[in-house]
Scaffold this motif. Structure first.
Motif, PDB file in Angstrom:
ATOM      1  N   GLU A  20      15.323  66.924  58.578  1.00 21.11           N
ATOM      2  CA  GLU A  20      14.417  68.460  58.332  1.00 21.11           C
ATOM      3  C   GLU A  20      12.845  67.800  57.512  1.00 21.11           C
ATOM      4  O   GLU A  20      12.851  66.459  57.069  1.00 21.11           O
ATOM      5  N   TYR A  21      11.755  68.484  57.818  1.00 28.22           N
ATOM      6  CA  TYR A  21      10.388  68.347  57.659  1.00 28.22           C
ATOM      7  C   TYR A  21       9.733  68.639  56.078  1.00 28.22           C
ATOM      8  O   TYR A  21       8.794  69.090  55.798  1.00 28.22           O
ATOM      9  N   ILE A  22      10.582  69.994  55.470  1.00 29.38           N
ATOM     10  CA  ILE A  22      10.333  70.632  54.556  1.00 29.38           C
ATOM     11  C   ILE A  22      10.549  70.700  53.312  1.00 29.38           C
ATOM     12  O   ILE A  22      10.276  70.887  52.433  1.00 29.38           O
ATOM     13  N   TRP A  23      11.089  69.296  52.875  1.00 24.92           N
ATOM     14  CA  TRP A  23      11.724  69.547  51.524  1.00 24.92           C
ATOM     15  C   TRP A  23      10.750  68.747  50.679  1.00 24.92           C
ATOM     16  O   TRP A  23       9.969  67.658  51.217  1.00 24.92           O
ATOM     17  N   ALA A  24      10.642  68.363  49.335  1.00 24.17           N
ATOM     18  CA  ALA A  24       9.327  68.215  48.667  1.00 24.17           C
ATOM     19  C   ALA A  24      10.214  66.549  47.920  1.00 24.17           C
ATOM     20  O   ALA A  24      11.333  66.548  47.982  1.00 24.17           O
ATOM     21  N   VAL A  25       9.334  65.541  47.384  1.00 25.03           N
ATOM     22  CA  VAL A  25      10.070  64.215  47.272  1.00 25.03           C
ATOM     23  C   VAL A  25      10.759  64.333  45.889  1.00 25.03           C
ATOM     24  O   VAL A  25      11.452  65.576  45.749  1.00 25.03           O
ATOM     25  N   ASP A  26      11.657  63.135  46.468  1.00 25.39           N
ATOM     26  CA  ASP A  26      13.122  62.918  45.322  1.00 25.39           C
ATOM     27  C   ASP A  26      14.271  64.616  45.654  1.00 25.39           C
ATOM     28  O   ASP A  26      14.976  64.095  44.714  1.00 25.39           O
ATOM     29  N   ALA A  27      14.402  65.210  46.098  1.00 20.29           N
ATOM     30  CA  ALA A  27      14.886  66.350  46.647  1.00 20.29           C
ATOM     31  C   ALA A  27      16.436  65.870  47.023  1.00 20.29           C
ATOM     32  O   ALA A  27      17.459  66.993  45.718  1.00 20.29           O
ATOM     33  N   CYS A  28      17.117  65.126  46.786  1.00 23.84           N
ATOM     34  CA  CYS A  28      18.088  64.236  47.014  1.00 23.84           C
ATOM     35  C   CYS A  28      17.655  63.265  45.967  1.00 23.84           C
ATOM     36  O   CYS A  28      17.234  62.428  46.065  1.00 23.84           O
TER      37      CYS A  28
END
Length: 306
Positions: A212-220
């Motif tokens: 995926e290309y849509i999430w922000a930094v450190d979402a995991c």
């Protein structure tokens, strides 16, 4: 079959595509590493325990590859149109000459020590720049049938060389090809509500390597491999940490997992990202059409009352 196996929920490192000005991936001790077939670091990757999956396009001519440059006239002779926004040209998927050229690519992958191949652009049947320009294909149904036949040739060619093979995107032919392929690769199925197309692969305990290309930094918040002992419907998900789309140097791929059975998104930090709702990836086909129709009718009624 090749004997290659990559189970659902497998961890992987993506060093082949999705990058701009360099590459980085935070995955440690992955089950598989995805690399470009022309990587200069093959010996280094082979020294580890991870399976090596080699990337190249099988549906387009990549004009920068050395084998293409060495025989440009022959490669261009089997093309039918330009791949929009890329310096690539769609291949005639019905051409025997194209298969002869491509087979040498498979043979090279085997000789380099690749364990499997990930083949890009296997969706000529959906592209207006491709199938309508192929002699003998006059309907979408004919194009789809030709694509399935071409993909089966790819799978047979790979397996005859003891290579595994992954199906990339091409969602509407998954049901026809899941038995032919060893794993799948997808881009952005959460964003577009399409992940349930991959249930045939997941139910067969075959990995779906998903980006995926849509999430922000450190979402995991974690990179721990998910326990799949009681659930094989696990997407092996990665996302770019950069906010500008493609990964750039310093903006690496990070590993997540998506549990498709319980409709939960494991390891996502709710303080930094709102995960897509379960309904967002389940809504496709007739259901999405009905939603659009109701939205259109309500909007029309609103303007008529003004």
């Amino acid at each position: 079959m090749s004997g290659f196996a990559l189970e659902a929920g497998a961890s992987w490192r993506n060093l082949a595509w999705g990058f701009q000005d360099g590459s980085a991936d935070s995955a440690e001790d992955p089950d598989a590493i995805l690399v470009d077939i022309d990587t200069e670091d093959m010996d280094e990757y082979k020294a580890g325990s991870a399976k090596i999956i080699c990337y190249f396009s099988v549906g387009t001519v990549e004009t920068w590859r050395d084998d293409v440059i060495a025989d440009m006239d022959a490669w261009m002779a089997v093309t039918v149109g330009n791949l929009e926004d890329w310096d690539e040209y769609w291949i005639d998927i019905t051409s025997s000459a194209a298969r002869t050229l491509l087979k040498t690519r498979f043979e090279r992958a085997a000789s380099l020590g690749c364990d499997a191949v990930e083949l890009d652009n296997v969706d000529c049947y959906t592209a207006d720049e491709c199938w309508p320009h192929i002699d003998g294909l006059s309907t979408a149904a004919q194009a789809k049938a030709a694509q399935i036949e071409f993909n089966k040739w790819q799978a047979t060619t790979a397996h005859d060389l003891s290579l595994g093979i992954g199906l990339k995107n091409a969602l509407t032919i998954i049901d026809d090809l899941v038995d032919e392929y060893d794993f799948a690769i997808n881009e952005s199925c959460l964003q577009y509500g399409e992940c349930d197309y991959y249930f045939p692969f997941l139910d067969a305990d075959k990995a779906v390597l998903h980006t995926e290309y849509i999430w922000a930094v450190d979402a995991c918040s974690s990179e721990t491999k998910m326990d799949t002992s009681s659930n094989t419907r696990i997407l092996s998900t990665k996302y770019c940490t950069g906010s500008d789309g493609l990964c750039t140097r310093g903006n690496e791929w990070k590993t997540c997992f998506v549990d498709m059975t319980s409709n939960t998104y494991a390891n996502f930090d709710p303080d930094t990202v709102i995960a897509p709702s379960a309904a967002s990836f389940r809504l496709r086909g007739p259901s999405s059409d009905i939603l659009f129709l109701w939205t259109f009718l309500l909007g029309l009624l609103f303007f008529m009352r003004r």
